[in-house]
Design a protein around this motif. Sequence first.
Motif, PDB file in Angstrom:
ATOM      1  N   GLY A  50     -29.754 -31.388  44.129  1.00 50.15           N
ATOM      2  CA  GLY A  50     -29.021 -31.409  42.867  1.00 50.15           C
ATOM      3  C   GLY A  50     -29.308 -32.658  42.046  1.00 50.15           C
ATOM      4  O   GLY A  50     -29.698 -33.704  42.565  1.00 50.15           O
ATOM      5  N   GLN A  51     -29.104 -32.537  40.740  1.00 53.77           N
ATOM      6  CA  GLN A  51     -29.315 -33.635  39.807  1.00 53.77           C
ATOM      7  C   GLN A  51     -27.947 -34.108  39.295  1.00 53.77           C
ATOM      8  O   GLN A  51     -27.111 -33.296  38.893  1.00 53.77           O
ATOM      9  CB  GLN A  51     -30.178 -33.180  38.627  1.00 53.77           C
ATOM     10  N   VAL A  52     -27.763 -35.444  39.301  1.00 56.33           N
ATOM     11  CA  VAL A  52     -26.510 -36.040  38.838  1.00 56.33           C
ATOM     12  C   VAL A  52     -26.855 -36.996  37.699  1.00 56.33           C
ATOM     13  O   VAL A  52     -27.765 -37.820  37.814  1.00 56.33           O
ATOM     14  CB  VAL A  52     -25.778 -36.788  39.965  1.00 56.33           C
ATOM     15  N   THR A  53     -26.110 -36.886  36.598  1.00 60.36           N
ATOM     16  CA  THR A  53     -26.324 -37.744  35.433  1.00 60.36           C
ATOM     17  C   THR A  53     -25.035 -38.500  35.131  1.00 60.36           C
ATOM     18  O   THR A  53     -23.957 -37.893  35.024  1.00 60.36           O
ATOM     19  CB  THR A  53     -26.726 -36.914  34.199  1.00 60.36           C
ATOM     20  N   VAL A  54     -25.163 -39.820  35.012  1.00 57.65           N
ATOM     21  CA  VAL A  54     -24.050 -40.662  34.582  1.00 57.65           C
ATOM     22  C   VAL A  54     -24.316 -41.010  33.123  1.00 57.65           C
ATOM     23  O   VAL A  54     -25.260 -41.745  32.814  1.00 57.65           O
ATOM     24  CB  VAL A  54     -23.927 -41.929  35.437  1.00 57.65           C
ATOM     25  N   ARG A  55     -23.492 -40.477  32.246  1.00 55.19           N
ATOM     26  CA  ARG A  55     -23.706 -40.636  30.804  1.00 55.19           C
ATOM     27  C   ARG A  55     -22.648 -41.576  30.245  1.00 55.19           C
ATOM     28  O   ARG A  55     -21.442 -41.358  30.427  1.00 55.19           O
ATOM     29  CB  ARG A  55     -23.643 -39.279  30.125  1.00 55.19           C
TER      30      ARG A  55
END
Length: 458
Positions: A370-375
């Motif tokens: 899975g891909q996790v993005t902290v924006r």
Amino acid sequence: MRPDPPAAPEASTAPAAPWSLQRQLRQRLLALITVAWLAASALVGAVVWRGTGEVLDSALQETAERLLLMTAAIPGEPDTAARLAELGAHGEFVVYQVFDAQGQLRLRSHGAPDRALHPGARRGVSQFDGWRVYTLGMPDGRRAQVAETLAHRREVMWTSLGGLLLMPLALLPLVALGARWVLDRGFAALEPARRELARRGEHELSPLRLDGAPQELRPWVDAVDALLARTRAMVDSERAFAANTAHELRTPLAAAMAQAQRLQQACGDDPDTRAAAEALVRQLARLTRLSTRLLQLARIEAGVTLRREPVDLAALVLLVADDFADAQRDGRLRLAVRDIPATVRGDIDALGIALRNLIDNALKHSGPAGQVTVRLDGAEITVEDDGPGVPSERLQALRRPFARDAAVTAEGSGLGLALVEAIARQSDAQLRLQSPLRPGGGGFAATLEFQAVTTPPP
């Protein structure tokens, strides 16, 4: 088969309607003034009625005495209809009659009848046929009667009393405005206490500083200070318990983990023993994580976020992301900044715990690939993953401790979002959850939205 008993009616849980103490005091004050004024007016009216009646009766008596003296000094001729007509028609409130010793009518006013006002009356005040009559008789048989209609006397009395009673009622609106002004000035003494309580944070428990409070407010201030002192003592006790528990549990858990790992290494080639040792290591690791989360939650609920200091959100994101260096190298975790990062007021340790939990949850539940993005977008930090997500109707339940979605297979304690929710609430922030993120389902996003932010200079 016996029928089921009727269900008991549910107790009403609707909150009580708010009410205004100032409005209630104003209404009661006006009611008290009105009742007191009416009672006083009634008492004064009774006195006025009695006193005015005595004055008018005295005037009737004086008139009768003067008439008898005048008719004795000036005999004159008896009044006739022709002589009275010479005076012309005019209104009279007081009429009189004078009779000689033989009982003949010798003198009367224009409005007096030609018969005696009160036949048979010899002396004193009496009432007869709608008249209030004063009769004065002399020893030689002469007699005078002076009278006033009862209707006119009642009209005069009620007109006087009506003015006495109705004039204050007409002034009641002015009294109401005056009472409101007085009460507003009085209740203004409560404003410093309201401002002092409103400016405080959730965990500020110091005594109230109200040096200029009125004497009537001092018992309330003392009671609030005593309540704050008791609350502060309980918070300090919980904080000490959390710290002591963390210290006491850390050592035995670390020792048990070390022993389990030695046991795992000493198992050799026995598959059953090795499987049991591995299961023990996994359970101890899970217990360590669970105890860590529980202690973090206890510390947060005990008020660890009491401090308020400037926190640069960009620095916070970079600091927490360093704890997940492996995920960044593998490409599973990436950072994105959309706008100029903001500086907020909060506790950097508590905010770090919250962000670390969000990233850890996203990495766990999004799966190995899975891909996790902290924006980071101004004053908002969003942690988003492309995992399977959760049903939208379950989002609110995930905020509660130990709440987990039944479809989630990743290991977890169910405390992560509850911990983040507590930190957000104490940091004047808001936690928003969104899932699914795609039309076909899947994806999960958690956003921390801060308030009262200041943008640092470039």
